[in-house]
Write an enzyme that holds these catalytic residues in place. Structure first.
Site, PDB file in Angstrom:
ATOM      1  N   LYS A   1      77.327  16.376  62.595  1.00 51.72           N
ATOM      2  CA  LYS A   1      77.113  15.491  63.749  1.00 51.72           C
ATOM      3  C   LYS A   1      78.083  14.304  63.774  1.00 51.72           C
ATOM      4  CE  LYS A   1      72.172  16.583  64.289  1.00 51.72           C
ATOM      5  NZ  LYS A   1      70.801  15.998  64.299  1.00 51.72           N
TER       6      LYS A   1
ATOM      7  N   PHE B   1      62.845  10.405  72.158  1.00 54.12           N
ATOM      8  CA  PHE B   1      64.176  10.175  71.587  1.00 54.12           C
ATOM      9  C   PHE B   1      65.273  10.958  72.308  1.00 54.12           C
ATOM     10  CE2 PHE B   1      62.144  13.520  68.928  1.00 54.12           C
ATOM     11  CZ  PHE B   1      63.082  14.544  69.050  1.00 54.12           C
TER      12      PHE B   1
ATOM     13  N   ARG C   1      68.209  24.980  56.079  1.00 55.68           N
ATOM     14  CA  ARG C   1      67.220  23.940  56.369  1.00 55.68           C
ATOM     15  C   ARG C   1      66.841  23.198  55.067  1.00 55.68           C
ATOM     16  NH1 ARG C   1      66.225  22.321  61.570  1.00 55.68           N
ATOM     17  NH2 ARG C   1      64.286  21.522  60.739  1.00 55.68           N
TER      18      ARG C   1
ATOM     19  N   THR D   1      64.295  15.792  58.372  1.00 53.06           N
ATOM     20  CA  THR D   1      64.901  15.119  59.529  1.00 53.06           C
ATOM     21  C   THR D   1      65.110  13.627  59.260  1.00 53.06           C
ATOM     22  OG1 THR D   1      63.680  16.668  60.938  1.00 53.06           O
ATOM     23  CG2 THR D   1      64.618  14.734  62.022  1.00 53.06           C
TER      24      THR D   1
ATOM     25  N   ARG E   1      71.078  15.357  53.860  1.00 57.99           N
ATOM     26  CA  ARG E   1      70.569  14.161  54.531  1.00 57.99           C
ATOM     27  C   ARG E   1      70.250  13.045  53.541  1.00 57.99           C
ATOM     28  NH1 ARG E   1      67.204  17.520  59.159  1.00 57.99           N
ATOM     29  NH2 ARG E   1      68.775  17.384  60.813  1.00 57.99           N
TER      30      ARG E   1
ATOM     31  N   ASN F   1      71.454  11.733  61.480  1.00 53.53           N
ATOM     32  CA  ASN F   1      71.099  12.416  60.233  1.00 53.53           C
ATOM     33  C   ASN F   1      72.096  13.515  59.845  1.00 53.53           C
ATOM     34  OD1 ASN F   1      70.382  14.251  62.150  1.00 53.53           O
ATOM     35  ND2 ASN F   1      68.208  14.308  61.648  1.00 53.53           N
TER      36      ASN F   1
ATOM     37  N   HIS G   1      72.879  19.454  61.830  1.00 50.61           N
ATOM     38  CA  HIS G   1      71.895  20.281  62.536  1.00 50.61           C
ATOM     39  C   HIS G   1      71.914  21.664  61.915  1.00 50.61           C
ATOM     40  CE1 HIS G   1      69.802  22.464  65.777  1.00 50.61           C
ATOM     41  NE2 HIS G   1      70.710  23.409  65.561  1.00 50.61           N
TER      42      HIS G   1
HETATM   43  N1  UDP Z   1      65.619  12.838  66.323  1.00 46.57           N
HETATM   44  C1  UDP Z   1      65.544  11.476  66.580  1.00 46.57           C
HETATM   45  N2  UDP Z   1      64.317  10.848  66.412  1.00 46.57           N
HETATM   46  C2  UDP Z   1      63.201  11.521  66.024  1.00 46.57           C
HETATM   47  C3  UDP Z   1      63.292  12.900  65.774  1.00 46.57           C
HETATM   48  C4  UDP Z   1      64.506  13.531  65.933  1.00 46.57           C
HETATM   49  O1  UDP Z   1      66.522  10.841  66.946  1.00 46.57           O
HETATM   50  O2  UDP Z   1      62.140  10.897  65.891  1.00 46.57           O
HETATM   51  C5  UDP Z   1      66.936  13.532  66.491  1.00 46.57           C
HETATM   52  C6  UDP Z   1      67.601  13.847  65.146  1.00 46.57           C
HETATM   53  O3  UDP Z   1      69.008  13.724  65.294  1.00 46.57           O
HETATM   54  C7  UDP Z   1      67.168  15.285  64.940  1.00 46.57           C
HETATM   55  C8  UDP Z   1      67.226  15.838  66.353  1.00 46.57           C
HETATM   56  O4  UDP Z   1      66.742  14.763  67.156  1.00 46.57           O
HETATM   57  O5  UDP Z   1      67.994  15.967  64.026  1.00 46.57           O
HETATM   58  C9  UDP Z   1      66.410  17.083  66.613  1.00 46.57           C
HETATM   59  O6  UDP Z   1      65.091  16.863  66.170  1.00 46.57           O
HETATM   60  P1  UDP Z   1      64.310  17.948  65.309  1.00 46.57           P
HETATM   61  O7  UDP Z   1      62.886  17.533  65.253  1.00 46.57           O
HETATM   62  O8  UDP Z   1      64.608  19.324  65.846  1.00 46.57           O
HETATM   63  O9  UDP Z   1      64.927  17.766  63.840  1.00 46.57           O
HETATM   64  P2  UDP Z   1      65.855  18.715  62.946  1.00 46.57           P
HETATM   65  O10 UDP Z   1      65.512  20.147  63.304  1.00 46.57           O
HETATM   66  O11 UDP Z   1      67.284  18.380  63.278  1.00 46.57           O
HETATM   67  O12 UDP Z   1      65.515  18.370  61.533  1.00 46.57           O
HETATM   68 MG    MG Z   2      65.458  21.108  65.166  1.00 44.21          MG
END
Ligand code: UDP
Ligand code: MG
Length: 139
Positions: free
Chosen positions: A10, A58, A86, A92, A103, A113, A116
């Site tokens: 990212k 968000f 993952r 996250t 992360r 973070n 992806h």
């Molecule tokens: N995100 C954010 N605030 C939150 C949760 C998620 O800004 O409270 C952003 C973060 O960059 C995250 C992305 O949105 O990676 C997608 O969220 P997801 O829950 O799918 O998390 P991931 O699968 O990336 O762990």
């Molecule tokens: Mg996700």
């Protein structure tokens, strides 16, 4: 299961020159980077990629961030690549991420973070196809 997953390095990470650091962690954990391309998403593309989150609080900030600077899009391959990546990524929220995860090591915040990774076989296929359409990234 031998799988492919879609990875994104990212903007917060590309900006800090962390592509090599992140690739090293990916490779050290046994996943193979079989395709990689640096590109900048426009707002419309970022919206489409993250449309599953369009009701979330968000969402707007996420779109702005993801289209703010170049990303590095990758296809990773290996045994259980989807779940494995993952795990390598970590939670996250970097504050909750386990030691050794990407992360934990490099992420700045829950939004910034650093990486992806696809979360299911269905989404991996969808996301790889999405980037094949816009940038011909393929394995
Ligand atoms: N995100 C954010 N605030 C939150 C949760 C998620 O800004 O409270 C952003 C973060 O960059 C995250 C992305 O949105 O990676 C997608 O969220 P997801 O829950 O799918 O998390 P991931 O699968 O990336 O762990
Ligand atoms: Mg996700």
């Amino acid at each position: 299961m031998f799988e492919r997953t879609l990875s994104i390095i990212k903007p917060d990470a590309t900006k800090r020159n962390l592509t090599g650091t992140i690739n090293k962690i990916i490779e050290n954990n046994g996943l193979r980077i079989i395709a990689q391309k640096r590109l900048k998403l426009n707002e419309e593309q970022a919206k489409k990629f993250y449309e599953v989150h369009n009701e979330k609080s968000f969402y707007n900030d996420l779109i702005e961030y993801m289209s703010s600077d170049p990303i590095v899009v990758q296809v990773l391959e290996g045994d259980n690549a989807i779940t494995k990546y993952r795990e390598i990524m970590g939670s996250t929220d970097p504050q909750l991420a386990e030691e050794g995860t990407i992360r934990k090591q490099v992420a700045i915040s829950k939004q910034e973070n650093s990486v992806h990774g696809s979360d299911s076989v269905e989404n991996a296929t969808k996301e790889i196809n999405f980037f094949f359409k816009i940038a011909e990234i393929v394995g």
